[in-house]
Design an enzyme around this catalytic site. Structure first.
Site, PDB file in Angstrom:
ATOM      1  N   LYS A 116      -7.359  -4.341  -4.714  1.00  0.00           N
ATOM      2  CA  LYS A 116      -5.944  -4.929  -4.309  1.00  0.00           C
ATOM      3  C   LYS A 116      -6.114  -6.374  -4.249  1.00  0.00           C
ATOM      4  O   LYS A 116      -5.084  -7.123  -4.154  1.00  0.00           O
ATOM      5  CB  LYS A 116      -6.003  -4.041  -2.868  1.00  0.00           C
ATOM      6  CG  LYS A 116      -5.463  -2.779  -3.071  1.00  0.00           C
ATOM      7  CD  LYS A 116      -5.156  -2.132  -1.612  1.00  0.00           C
ATOM      8  CE  LYS A 116      -5.002  -0.291  -1.858  1.00  0.00           C
ATOM      9  NZ  LYS A 116      -4.430   0.073  -0.568  1.00  0.00           N
ATOM     10  N   ASP A 160       0.853  -1.123  -0.099  1.00  0.00           N
ATOM     11  CA  ASP A 160       0.048   0.015  -0.016  1.00  0.00           C
ATOM     12  C   ASP A 160       0.887   1.102  -0.018  1.00  0.00           C
ATOM     13  O   ASP A 160       1.995   1.117   0.303  1.00  0.00           O
ATOM     14  CB  ASP A 160      -0.901  -0.257   1.311  1.00  0.00           C
ATOM     15  CG  ASP A 160      -1.800   1.175   1.297  1.00  0.00           C
ATOM     16  OD1 ASP A 160      -2.438   1.679   0.342  1.00  0.00           O
ATOM     17  OD2 ASP A 160      -1.488   1.805   2.539  1.00  0.00           O
TER      18      ASP A 160
END
Lengths: 1074, 314
Positions: free
Chosen positions: A721, A357
């Protein structure tokens, strides 16, 4: 509670080794094949092992239950028809209940808003738990229900309304329903639904009707089922157990066959065995099966009974060592690394892909105002104000600016001039909510960028103090209050990519302020002097190069007539029934023309400490790094450079098409480009990714990604993601993925990856809770992976190999000896000694080894990623190395068996006395204990007193048990054998020989292997990497010192304009449509 | 790790981290190799001082070969120093067979009575007196290996029961040099503590048992051997013997044809490591030589690969 025991028991026996031993226990009770007189002796160690595992499970279950209870017992104000309103537990909530939530309380269920304390019917919620975004979201009451705003609680409680809505689904942004109120259908949307897990902010209370509760609520449906993560090594271990079991079956079958054959051939010579024709043993086939069973019982110890339990213990302590290691402690944040799933310890040593991230992980998620450029002059690159002066205005957050020249210039022309305009624009053109809390002015905003800008204005004395009742902006300019009438706000959206306000200043002038990225603003501006343009653009590029986010500020003074004319059209558009949004957008674009430049700003999203070097190390360790960010493509690339993920030598491939055709073309081109180039990087936008991940493109995407050192995915949603991680896992089933993130939006990714790492940061603990390891900051990842991961992988692999090796050493001497006893399955050892071998004689030292051994000092691992590469190649471990150990054990068993029998059974021991079978067996077992413990000395890289004590302690336990059996247990076959064993010199002489014939050769091979390994990895120390680190710091210094940056470098970062001009489709919107 | 200082730290974190270089490893292997070879030589010397004589297939020395008969033959022995141990050795007798070793009852041998079910469980297939040899059913063998005729009920539980007991080796020997008897001491041939503890006669031994479990030849027999060729101590000559033609008179009871094997007599003296064991000395020398070869191989490799081989750059 009552069901725990039987259910857990079933679970325990579903584990392969436990089930195996259960079968063995049953076989032991069959007297025909039993080697233990029909006693299921294996039940002892088995129940010990199961008890330990059960206690562990029980504690874990209990903790989950406690946290569940805590959640269920939270209190909420509940109003039910015909019931007195009361405080109730969350678990009591039913669909259709009316609840009241106070400010700063958590929402207990997905509720439909029907009343708020806000007069416009809005409710601001903090949805961090759901999507990880820190900004506040606005929910409102459906227009037609607004009449309920005025009603009392009693009225609401008696309210009757039919609501029809969808079945529970996991989509945050999807809610459709129809409420029938006063016989009128009212359409409900997600705007009216407040989701569980959010926190109410800025509004004193809300009333709502429970629509989904418990497991049907969106947060629960979204939280992926926590699958039990299992490391590669553990999966391999299961395969190995099956392999060993097959080996056992085959060897036992062979033994049984040879026995039957032997008996068949030599039957006439075996009269003293008195095998009658009627007996089982007489029949070749029957005897085969009987012997097979007996052999399996003798071989049952081949699968070490305590393997799983002791592996758990080892990993638990390895976890503790990770926690107490100073190197994994983040001194900056005072956070220790914590280990949630220690069963993945060794998996850390095999990482191939890191999914990372950006915000909060690579960066600190603290935006700071850093630089500005106004009127051909840029400020903020130097920090010239001394510390004490800065501390004076330290109460202003989010500003990292101390350029004295700026203040000097500002003070030269107070309240006029370009700098005044600049600050005024900052304090007017935004969407920040000012919250006056006990005299302290606090800002809250959807975007952290805006917060930084408004705070900078405040820092310079242009304080925004909120809106008054008639929607006037209160600006406090160095003590002087000025009121600006707010006329229109044009919100930022991803199509427009700009934000505007129209205000009327105290002089009744109508002004339009617009801010946006330079690429967008360029075409909307009035022509300006080339010098100004060149300088401003150059400044912005410089800012961007060091990873700052830039914005251009502009304004337009609107003549009243033009404004009135425009406003008429605009207001009509606002009320249009069809195509409203487009019309509004057109009108907004119409007025945002002929803009004049005010200046440019740069906001820094600070990188975490040492991110660049850490990424460099990880890349050098052969790990591919994918950054998954919600940012724009440009920002992501900037960050990519500043954290050394991207560099000049990498060819950039950008895929950001907005329809299937263009994405497919771009992928094709990219595929061509990478053919003859191994240094690539891929930057892909979220939307393009959505298309590229479809089955028809996913293989080409993976092929491209494989050739890329770095991949940056921009504008991706939490779900995406997770999908990316799963895509990689599906396409490359043998790789190990690691996901690292800090926010609730990373939770899915963290759970989807083999290893999930959470950063305990600003964005709450969701990620840390869902993760397997939680750390304080990104740079700790290096030590966690390169040192702990690598070492734990090495040690746990040795641990498993060793466990099979030592059982070989125990079991196989009997098999070799069977050549001398007609392959009849004789248990050579005393039963008690035999069962104690795995339990007491050889269990502790290997556990200590696996916890405490260390090949090199930690620094050598963290500064030599090459060692990690070797480690990963050892993934081949599964068969080759394992077979080596097995082979090693087999040979050594043969040597032990041969030496012991030759020495003890062919000549007398003392006083002419001959040894007997059982004594020789017990001595042989002693040699097995000795050799398997010395093996640990050979394998170990370093020795602590504890390990040595453990080693010798284990052997001493054997001697003590030997003596007890020999002296105290008359019934045992080996009673009275003490005199024949340790009491004689022969024992020590033979020990020496046995060590010389096995362990010393082991030592030679181990040394040779180590030397050849050193030859492969030149241990480089910190030489190379300190250089990289130094360069990194120098680069930053250079940039800060405002040295001219080579044009080529700028060229590279500068994003091709054509990409920007394409219309972006907002991903958030497209997700809503799902 | 700083907060875990103290005992545990001392115990586990204070580590000795040896980094063996090629040189030290070569030295280590050379030293160990030399020690092993030296030990091997020492053991060889000791072995050479131990005298051992095997009289193969002594039962074939009488003609005709008849069983359950007394028989004698002469054998030339060298001078031997006391104590000399007198063994019988059987070849191709699998005392280590699963079926065989299992077939006895420790409880019964320690003088206790066992139930029929226990007898069936432990002594398969020799449970009752009728399962024993004919001669065993009609005799009581005393502690001193004397046979007293005694009739037993065929359906009583045999005591001792089981295959090991049934196959009891019952040859007896006498040794003499020119009519002068040389005493074979048959006491103290079993392991200390075995007699009277692990092997104990039942209270009414003579009427219930066919052999006294405290008979030392029996105890020696019951200690089953690990290899199919094994020797068992039968007696001890506690005087030096001179060179000469010795007469060995033996009761030829045990028929080696039933196991297609042979029975031998072994006379042996003893050293500090027990009886003569050539294997031990050879093994030491072989292991030592291999270790020296390893050291040599390392040395060659080191010379060939140059100084970089095995250098841990620390």
């Amino acid at each position: 509670m009552i069901t725990f025991f039987p259910l857990n028991l079933i679970e325990q026996f579903s584990k392969l080794p436990n089930f195996y031993y259960l079968v063995i226990a049953i076989m032991q009770m069959m007297s025909l094949i039993s080697i233990t007189n029909g006693q299921p002796v294996v039940m002892g160690p088995l129940s010990l092992s199961i008890c330990i595992q059960m206690i562990k499970d029980f504690i874990e279950d209990y903790q989950i239950r406690k946290s569940d209870d805590a959640e269920n017992n939270k209190k909420i104000y509940l109003i039910r028809t015909n019931e007195i309103p009361r405080i109730a537990k969350w678990s009591e909530l039913r669909i259709g209940d009316l609840i009241k939530v106070q400010k700063d309380e958590q929402i207990p269920a997905d509720i439909l808003l029907i009343q708020t304390s806000d007069k416009w019917g809005n409710a601001y919620i903090d949805a961090q738990n759901l999507d990880g975004e820190t900004n506040l979201k606005c929910k409102n009451i459906q227009q037609n229900l607004k009449q309920l705003q005025e009603q009392t609680e009693e009225y609401l409680s008696a309210l009757k309304m039919t609501i029809k809505y969808e079945r529970p689904n996991p989509y945050h942004y999807l809610f459709r329903g129809i409420a029938e109120f006063n016989n009128e259908p009212i359409t409900l949307s997600q705007e009216n639904l407040v989701l569980r897990g959010c926190v109410l902010r800025n509004v004193n209370f809300i009333y709502g009707i429970v629509c989904y509760n418990g497991h049907d609520s969106k947060i629960m449906l979204n939280s992926m089922k926590q699958l039990l993560k299992c490391s590669h090594l553990e999966r391999t271990l299961n395969k190995l157990i099956i392999f060993i079991f097959q080996l056992q079956i085959i060897m036992c079958g062979l033994g049984a066959f040879l026995n039957s054959l032997w008996q068949l051939i030599y039957n006439s010579q075996l009269s003293y065995l008195e095998i009658l024709n009627t007996e089982f043993n007489h029949n070749f086939i029957k005897n085969l099966f009987l012997q097979w069973g007996s052999w399996i019982l003798i071989f049952s110890n081949l699968i070490p009974i305590l393997l799983l339990v002791s592996l758990d213990i080892v990993k638990y302590f390895q976890g503790i060592l990770i926690t107490i290691d100073q190197g994994t402690y983040s001194s900056e944040y005072d956070i220790k690394t914590s280990v949630q799933s220690s069963n993945l310890n060794e998996e850390l040593g095999l990482v191939d892909y890191i999914f990372c991230d950006k915000t909060g992980t690579l960066t600190k998620n603290q935006l700071y105002f850093k630089c500005l450029t106004v009127n051909q002059k840029s400020y903020g690159k130097e920090q010239t104000i001394k510390n004490e002066k800065v501390s004076k205005s330290a109460q202003v957050l989010k500003v990292d600016f101390s350029d004295e020249t700026f203040f000097n210039d500002l003070n030269q022309t107070p309240k006029r001039g370009p700098l005044h305009e600049f600050l005024l624009c900052l304090s007017l053109c935004h969407n920040v909510i000012a919250d006056n809390n006990n005299g302290q002015l606090l800002y809250q905003a959807k975007s952290s960028d805006e917060l930084a800008l408004v705070n900078f204005a405040r820092y310079c004395g242009y304080t925004f103090e909120g809106l008054d009742e008639s929607n006037r902006i209160i600006i406090n300019i160095r003590g002087e209050i000025q009121l600006y009438q707010m006329i229109h706000v044009f919100e930022f959206n991803s199509t427009r990519k700009r934000f505007s306000v129209i205000v009327q200043d105290p002089q009744n002038q109508i002004i339009l302020y617009t801010k946006g990225p330079d690429q967008i603003m360029e075409n909307l501006m009035n022509p300006i002097s080339p010098e100004l343009k060149e300088k401003t653009w150059k400044d912005l590029q410089e800012f961007a190069l060091i990873g700052l986010r830039t914005l251009l500020l502009t304004k337009r003074i609107l003549p009243l007539q033009i404004f009135k004319e425009w406003e008429n059209g605009y207001l009509q558009a606002c009320c249009a029934s069809q195509n409203k949004d487009n019309q509004i957008m057109n009108y907004q674009a119409k007025i945002e023309q002929e803009l004049e430049l005010i200046g440019g700003t740069a906001v820094e999203d600070k990188l975490q400490e040492d991110v660049g070097p850490t990424i460099q190390y990880l890349k050098d360790a052969g790990i591919k790094i994918w950054v998954l960010t919600g940012d724009k493509v440009e920002t992501a690339i900037n960050i990519g450079y500043s954290c050394q993920l991207l560099n000049k030598s990498l060819q950039q491939i950008i895929v950001d098409g907005n329809n299937e055709q263009s994405v497919s073309n771009e992928l094709e081109q990219a595929f061509q480009k990478i053919q003859d180039n191994n240094k690539n990087s891929l930057i892909i936008s979220g939307f393009a990714l959505q298309i590229a991940m479809k089955p028809e493109f996913s293989s080409i995407l993976m092929k491209i990604a494989e050739k890329c050192e770095a991949v940056i995915a921009c504008r991706v949603t939490p779900k995406q993601k997770q999908d990316i991680v799963q895509l990689v896992r599906e396409n490359k089933p043998n790789v190990t993925t690691l996901a690292i993130g800090d926010g609730a939006n990373d939770v899915n990714m963290i759970r989807a990856a083999h290893i999930g790492i959470g950063i305990k940061g600003n964005e709450g603990l969701q990620a840390a809770k869902a993760s397997d390891y939680s750390i304080g900051e990104f740079k700790i990842l290096k030590r966690l992976i390169l040192y702990h991961g690598r070492e734990n992988y090495r040690k746990n692999q040795t641990f498993i190999n060793y466990n099979f090796y030592k059982t070989m050493l125990l079991v196989l001497p009997q098999y070799w000896w069977a050549f001398c006893n007609g392959f009849s399955a004789v248990l050579l050892y005393d039963q008690l000694l035999y069962e104690s071998y795995n339990l007491f004689f050889t269990s502790l030292p290997i556990v200590l080894y696996a916890i405490f051994d260390q090949e090199f000092a930690a620094d050598i691992f963290t500064s030599n990623p090459a060692i990690y590469c070797i480690n990963k190649k050892q993934k081949l471990f599964n068969l080759k190395i394992f077979l080596y150990w097995i082979f090693n054990g087999t040979i050594q068993a043969a040597i032990l068996s041969c030496l012991t029998f030759s020495i003890y059974e062919t000549s007398s021991i003392y006083n002419g006395m001959m040894s007997d079978l059982w004594t020789t067996g017990a001595i042989l077992l002693g040699f097995s204990v000795l050799i398997s413990n010395i093996k640990i000395i050979v394998c170990s890289n370093n020795y602590s007193i504890g390990v040595i004590v453990g080693l010798f302690g284990s052997f001493i336990i054997y001697i003590i048990l030997f003596i007890i059996i020999s002296e105290k247990m008359n019934q045992s076959e080996m009673s009275n054998s003490l005199n024949a064993s340790f009491a004689q010199q022969k024992f020590y002489l033979t020990s020496l020989l046995v060590i010389g014939a096995t362990s010393i050769f082991d030592l030679a091979f181990t040394q040779l292997a180590k030397w050849s390994q050193y030859a492969k990895v030149e241990i480089q120390h910190d030489k190379v990497y300190s250089l990289i680190k130094k360069q990194h710091i120098e680069l930053q210094d250079e940039q800060q010192q405002n040295q001219p940056i080579p044009y080529t470098q700028i060229q590279q970062i500068n994003f091709p304009k054509s990409h920007i001009k394409q219309d972006f489709i907002d991903l958030a919107q497209s997700q809503e449509e799902n | 790790m700083s907060d875990s200082k103290g005992f545990l730290h001392w115990l586990f974190f204070k580590k000795w981290h040896p980094v063996p270089s090629v040189g030290s490893t070569i030295a280590l292997f050379s030293i160990i190799g030399v020690i092993f070879v030296a030990l091997g030589i020492v053991i060889t010397v000791i072995n050479n001082n131990i005298q051992e004589v095997t009289i193969y297939k002594y039962d074939q020395k009488c003609s005709p070969v008849e069983y359950n008969k007394q028989c004698s033959f002469t054998y030339k022995l060298d001078q031997m120093k006391a104590p000399i141990y007198f063994y019988y050795e059987l070849e191709n007798f699998y005392q280590n067979h699963r079926r065989y070793v299992k077939s006895k009852s420790s409880t019964q041998l320690s003088g206790e009575e066992i139930s029929l079910s226990d007898a069936e469980k432990y002594c398969e297939p020799i449970i009752f007196n009728k399962d024993l040899e004919q001669w065993q059913q009609a005799v009581y063998i005393t502690e001193n290996n004397e046979q007293v005729p005694k009739q037993r009920k065929p359906d009583d539980i045999a005591s001792p029961c089981g295959l090991v007991a049934k196959s009891f080796f019952n040859d007896t020997y006498e040794l003499s040099l020119s009519e002068k008897n040389i005493e074979l001491n048959q006491t103290g041939i079993s392991w200390p503590n075995d007699k009277g503890k692990k092997y104990k006669r039942a209270s009414d031994s003579e009427s219930t048992q066919w052999i006294d479990p405290e008979n030392e030849h029996f105890i020696v027999w019951m200690r089953t051997a690990g290899l199919p060729t094994f020797r068992k101590l039968w007696g001890r000559i506690e005087q030096d013997i001179e060179e000469g033609e010795y007469t060995i008179k033996f009761q030829n009871n045990y028929n080696p044809q039933m196991f297609a094997g042979a029975k031998n007599i072994v006379l042996s003296t003893s050293g500090p490591f027990g009886g003569k064991n050539l294997f031990l000395s050879i093994a030491f020398i072989v292991v030592g030589v291999i270790q020296l070869l390893i050291a040599l191989a390392f040395l060659i490799k080191k010379i060939r690969a140059g100084p970089s081989f095995g250098q841990k750059n620390e």
